[in-house]
Motif scaffolding. Structure first.
Motif, PDB file in Angstrom:
ATOM      1  N   SER A 183      29.102  45.839  37.328  1.00 23.18           N
ATOM      2  CA  SER A 183      29.051  44.556  38.041  1.00 23.18           C
ATOM      3  C   SER A 183      27.638  44.058  38.304  1.00 23.18           C
ATOM      4  N   TRP A 191      28.745  36.747  42.464  1.00 22.58           N
ATOM      5  CA  TRP A 191      30.201  36.809  42.500  1.00 22.58           C
ATOM      6  C   TRP A 191      30.616  37.513  43.792  1.00 22.58           C
ATOM      7  N   GLU A 238      35.139  41.281  45.920  1.00 24.25           N
ATOM      8  CA  GLU A 238      36.493  41.516  45.406  1.00 24.25           C
ATOM      9  C   GLU A 238      36.604  41.112  43.937  1.00 24.25           C
ATOM     10  N   LYS A 239      35.994  39.988  43.597  1.00 27.61           N
ATOM     11  CA  LYS A 239      36.042  39.516  42.218  1.00 27.61           C
ATOM     12  C   LYS A 239      35.308  40.470  41.295  1.00 27.61           C
ATOM     13  N   ARG A 240      34.181  41.024  41.769  1.00 24.72           N
ATOM     14  CA  ARG A 240      33.407  41.973  40.946  1.00 24.72           C
ATOM     15  C   ARG A 240      34.211  43.247  40.687  1.00 24.72           C
ATOM     16  N   LYS A 281      37.493  43.617  40.790  1.00 21.37           N
ATOM     17  CA  LYS A 281      38.632  43.307  39.937  1.00 21.37           C
ATOM     18  C   LYS A 281      38.208  43.183  38.480  1.00 21.37           C
ATOM     19  N   ARG A 282      37.050  42.548  38.241  1.00 24.97           N
ATOM     20  CA  ARG A 282      36.551  42.396  36.878  1.00 24.97           C
ATOM     21  C   ARG A 282      36.221  43.760  36.273  1.00 24.97           C
ATOM     22  N   GLU A 307      39.451  45.472  35.296  1.00 19.23           N
ATOM     23  CA  GLU A 307      40.008  44.858  34.085  1.00 19.23           C
ATOM     24  C   GLU A 307      39.289  45.369  32.836  1.00 19.23           C
TER      25      GLU A 307
END
Length: 380
Positions: free
Chosen positions: A98, A106, A109-111, A113-114, A117
């Protein structure tokens, strides 16, 4: 997507590391730069993200001159993977992946989740997120290096001999994994290597360089069949003659369509009898639906027959196989250079279709030189 127009790099003293390069790279294309040491391939790559500034000419990404952009911002918009991987040892895997999204602000949470993924793309689960680089194997660390380059979803990724430090088995597996990943994500890749086999395996087009200049650009098969000059011929190597055979490109064209098999439920005694009757020392193991399960050989049977009676109890599932449509040159490399005896061919559902053996390849060599037999008539 990426354009070089009369680009040169001239160092003090007038030495040209790159001379008047003009090249267009299409969106989603996998371009591999290759050539002898000092040919300018790495310099060319580093000019794209301005780690090295071009002396003359124009490099454009999506029709925008890179010199018109802030170099730091430019680098954040381009993925970059190097041989040394460069993971930060004090950061977790999530923090390493990240890094650029964090710089781009970012949310946390978005980091996370990425990162989760991306791990899924290379068959690593979320438990790795909180580990540190020293807890991973070399191949896993290199996967993380690739994922870090993908984290902010850049359209362009630069890769400078990323698999060069890995052992051959891990390297082969990562090459295949990354090529599939690139095709599924549609990323544009500029890749530098000194390994012609790697270039042939990965590239949509190969750029061969010498003394700072492009000698030839073309698809792998085009370069194999129509080398531009003697330098390219020597650089490709005489041992790749059979790879250039124009009528034979994929494994199913030369495979034996009737491989010798045994089922999971049969006994080891039956397996030995099949081996004797067919005069072989290895059998492919299939289930009732003819899906490939693995193999057994005489050594496995010899070591286990006293305590096991069924094939399913001793089957070795660790075997290299290829799908229908795989380029023959990749299988040739495996068999001739890595000592693999044979390679099963399967469809997308893992149903066994045939097998490529050393005998098949001997027929291809004969056919390439003399042209008097049909290669798919091999007895295998």
């Amino acid at each position: 997507m990426l354009t070089f127009q009369d680009v040169s790099k001239i160092y003090d003293g007038g030495k040209k590391a790159v001379a008047n390069m003009t090249l267009e790279v299409e969106k989603g294309e996998f371009i591999v730069f290759i050539g002898p040491s000092g040919c300018g391939k790495t310099t060319t790559m580093k000019m794209i993200n301005r780690l090295i500034e071009p002396s003359n000419g124009t490099i454009s990404i999506e029709e925008e001159n890179i010199l018109d952009k802030d170099p730091v911002q430019l680098r954040r918009e381009i993925g970059y993977v190097i041989q040394q991987i460069g993971l930060f040892p004090h950061m977790t895997i999530q923090e390493n992946i990240s890094l650029v999204p964090k710089l781009l602000k970012w949310p946390v949470e978005k980091r996370r989740k990425r990162a989760e993924e991306l791990l899924g793309l290379v068959n690593m689960d979320s438990e790795y997120l909180d580990r540190f680089p020293h807890e991973l194997s070399g191949g896993q660390q290199q996967r993380i290096g690739v994922l870090r380059a993908l984290a902010a979803d850049p359209p362009l990724i630069l890769m400078d001999e990323p698999f060069g430090a890995l052992d051959p088995i891990t390297r082969d597996s990562l090459q295949e994994e990354f090529k599939k990943l690139q095709q599924s994500l549609g990323k544009t890749i500029v890749f530098v290597t000194h390994d012609m086999d790697e270039a042939l395996k990965l590239a949509d087009r190969i750029v061969i360089m010498r003394d700072g200049e492009i000698v030839q650009v073309g698809a792998p098969d085009e370069i194999l069949r129509q080398p531009a000059n003697e330098f390219v011929e020597q650089f490709i190597g005489k041992d790749r003659l059979i790879q250039a055979q124009p009528n034979i490109q994929t494994v199913e064209q030369i495979m034996n369509p009737e491989p010798i098999t045994i089922t999971l439920e049969q006994t080891l005694s039956e397996a030995i009898q099949v081996m004797k009757n067919k005069r072989v020392d290895t059998l492919l193991v299939v289930n009732e639906e003819q899906k490939l399960q693995g193999f057994i050989d005489i050594e496995i049977i010899d070591q286990s027959h006293k305590k096991n009676t069924l094939v399913k109890e001793v089957v070795d599932k660790n075997l290299y196989k290829v799908e229908k449509g795989t380029l023959l040159r990749d299988s040739i490399h495996r068999i001739l250079r890595k000592g693999i005896k044979n390679i099963p061919v399967v469809d997308k559902n893992q149903t066994l279709l045939g097998i490529v053996t050393r005998a098949n390849l001997a027929d291809i060599v004969y056919y390439t030189i003399w042209g008097e037999i049909e290669p798919n008539q091999s007895a295998g």
